[in-house]
Write a protein that holds these residues in place. Sequence first.
Motif, PDB file in Angstrom:
ATOM      1  N   VAL A   1      14.337  12.246  -2.472  1.00 44.71           N
ATOM      2  CA  VAL A   1      13.852  13.277  -1.538  1.00 44.71           C
ATOM      3  C   VAL A   1      12.410  12.972  -1.138  1.00 44.71           C
ATOM      4  O   VAL A   1      12.039  13.080   0.034  1.00 44.71           O
ATOM      5  CB  VAL A   1      13.960  14.674  -2.173  1.00 44.71           C
ATOM      6  N   LYS A  43      12.436  10.110   1.368  1.00 44.62           N
ATOM      7  CA  LYS A  43      12.853  10.529   2.709  1.00 44.62           C
ATOM      8  C   LYS A  43      11.740  11.309   3.406  1.00 44.62           C
ATOM      9  O   LYS A  43      11.481  11.115   4.592  1.00 44.62           O
ATOM     10  CB  LYS A  43      14.122  11.372   2.644  1.00 44.62           C
ATOM     11  N   ALA A  44      11.090  12.194   2.654  1.00 47.30           N
ATOM     12  CA  ALA A  44       9.984  12.963   3.227  1.00 47.30           C
ATOM     13  C   ALA A  44       8.857  12.041   3.675  1.00 47.30           C
ATOM     14  O   ALA A  44       8.226  12.256   4.715  1.00 47.30           O
ATOM     15  CB  ALA A  44       9.470  13.977   2.210  1.00 47.30           C
ATOM     16  N   GLU A  53       9.823  10.467   6.978  1.00 42.75           N
ATOM     17  CA  GLU A  53       9.849  11.386   8.119  1.00 42.75           C
ATOM     18  C   GLU A  53       8.531  12.123   8.328  1.00 42.75           C
ATOM     19  O   GLU A  53       8.428  12.939   9.248  1.00 42.75           O
ATOM     20  CB  GLU A  53      10.963  12.429   7.914  1.00 42.75           C
ATOM     21  N   ARG A 111      12.257  13.011  12.919  1.00 40.05           N
ATOM     22  CA  ARG A 111      13.518  12.909  13.663  1.00 40.05           C
ATOM     23  C   ARG A 111      13.318  12.792  15.171  1.00 40.05           C
ATOM     24  O   ARG A 111      13.983  13.458  15.982  1.00 40.05           O
ATOM     25  CB  ARG A 111      14.439  14.085  13.320  1.00 40.05           C
ATOM     26  N   VAL A 145      16.368  22.939  10.741  1.00 41.41           N
ATOM     27  CA  VAL A 145      15.991  22.735   9.342  1.00 41.41           C
ATOM     28  C   VAL A 145      16.153  24.033   8.548  1.00 41.41           C
ATOM     29  O   VAL A 145      16.728  24.063   7.451  1.00 41.41           O
ATOM     30  CB  VAL A 145      14.527  22.240   9.236  1.00 41.41           C
ATOM     31  N   SER A 205      23.078  25.526   3.228  1.00 36.77           N
ATOM     32  CA  SER A 205      23.268  24.688   2.034  1.00 36.77           C
ATOM     33  C   SER A 205      23.176  25.507   0.752  1.00 36.77           C
ATOM     34  O   SER A 205      23.956  25.302  -0.188  1.00 36.77           O
ATOM     35  CB  SER A 205      22.230  23.563   2.007  1.00 36.77           C
ATOM     36  N   TYR A 253      11.628  22.758   4.497  1.00 34.91           N
ATOM     37  CA  TYR A 253      12.199  21.433   4.785  1.00 34.91           C
ATOM     38  C   TYR A 253      12.497  20.691   3.482  1.00 34.91           C
ATOM     39  O   TYR A 253      13.592  20.140   3.296  1.00 34.91           O
ATOM     40  CB  TYR A 253      11.223  20.637   5.655  1.00 34.91           C
ATOM     41  N   MET A 254      11.541  20.685   2.552  1.00 34.45           N
ATOM     42  CA  MET A 254      11.741  20.007   1.278  1.00 34.45           C
ATOM     43  C   MET A 254      12.850  20.668   0.464  1.00 34.45           C
ATOM     44  O   MET A 254      13.672  19.992  -0.168  1.00 34.45           O
ATOM     45  CB  MET A 254      10.441  19.990   0.482  1.00 34.45           C
ATOM     46  N   GLU A 314      16.123  19.473   1.690  1.00 29.58           N
ATOM     47  CA  GLU A 314      16.427  18.107   1.252  1.00 29.58           C
ATOM     48  C   GLU A 314      16.821  18.068  -0.224  1.00 29.58           C
ATOM     49  O   GLU A 314      17.679  17.272  -0.625  1.00 29.58           O
ATOM     50  CB  GLU A 314      15.229  17.194   1.513  1.00 29.58           C
ATOM     51  N   ASN A 347      20.379  19.081  -0.316  1.00 32.74           N
ATOM     52  CA  ASN A 347      21.230  17.957   0.083  1.00 32.74           C
ATOM     53  C   ASN A 347      21.415  16.985  -1.079  1.00 32.74           C
ATOM     54  O   ASN A 347      22.512  16.470  -1.316  1.00 32.74           O
ATOM     55  CB  ASN A 347      20.615  17.223   1.280  1.00 32.74           C
ATOM     56  N   TRP A 348      20.332  16.724  -1.789  1.00 32.96           N
ATOM     57  CA  TRP A 348      20.387  15.847  -2.965  1.00 32.96           C
ATOM     58  C   TRP A 348      21.325  16.425  -4.019  1.00 32.96           C
ATOM     59  O   TRP A 348      22.133  15.692  -4.622  1.00 32.96           O
ATOM     60  CB  TRP A 348      18.982  15.676  -3.530  1.00 32.96           C
TER      61      TRP A 348
END
Length: 365
Positions: free
Chosen positions: A22, A25-26, A29, A34, A53, A60, A249-250, A253, A256-257
Amino acid sequence: MKLKVNRTFNFNAGPSALPFTVLEKAQQELIDFRGTGMSVMELSHRSKAYEDVHNQAITSLKELLSIPDHYEVLFLQGGASLQFSMIPMNFLQAGKQAAYVMTGSWSEKAFSEAKLFGEVYQAASTKDGKYRSIPKLDELNYKKEDTYLHITSNNTIYGTQWKEYPNTGDVPLIADMSSDILSKSIDVSKFALIYAGAQKNLGPSGVTVVIIRKDLLEKANTNIPTMLKYSTHAKNNSLYNTPPTFGIYMLGEVLNWARELGGLNAISELNDKKATLIYDAIDSSDGYYIGHAQKDSRSLMNITFNLKTEELEKRFLDQAKRKGFVGVNGHRSIGGVRVSTYNAVPFEACQAFSEYMIQFQKENN
């Protein structure tokens, strides 16, 4: 060219470890989110890019926790500490009482704040036993007419955790889950309100998640400041004022992880294995390591113990620091050792710490 990254064994109690993927990825980006030409921290919270987001993070969380449709998910600020006040402000009605279960410092703080707004009492307490345990369900003395019953699901300072939750019927059950949310499957429908600071298992500090049953919103007091009404944030999708956009945002993510890891069943199984490594080192030490929590109340998130003498504890902690173990000092109020094994703490880190405990005992017995 990819830079070599030197990572420590991070056992901090909060803000705590974040998944490395994570963070990567942060990082990728951070400057151009994006294709927007802006960092996510620069996006307007009214923009389509940020709205996606925000809404995806809510979706999620609902999916991972199996949150029923009759609940709202809110992203607030102020941490759990603000919730200590917002809850009684919104729901503690004149002429009624609320019950609190005392299992540690955070429940004490929640209780103290609630006393400022109305009548509250203790439905159970393990303070006399130095908060080494969680009360049995049949030891909870609350009343059917109570406005709500408040519990703290995991106690970071003392290393205790609820293994099962009470069925409170018509009494709304409210839980501070700051330190164990997303660590295992829970039946959200047992609760009227769940709140959690993000900085343990959900993301960075600055975001507070509230999961609240819609019918409870309808019963809330109305003569309170706009920003302190849950209904304000529910009606505006947590966008009444500027939210902590980067933190959300974090959080998204991290969710998602968690999904990619296999969801809550996989996470719970891994957390059990991580904690077992360290509890086994305690239990096989013949009293060299002295666990604080009773075995039936042990936390899978915060493992607390002492050594036989203060001199040994100091040596243990000094050597742990030199070996790259960060954040293992016990809370200043009780001392000793605390190992926080939140979701993002790797199995390998817990394995290394368990091996260190065994080796330290051999060398310092």
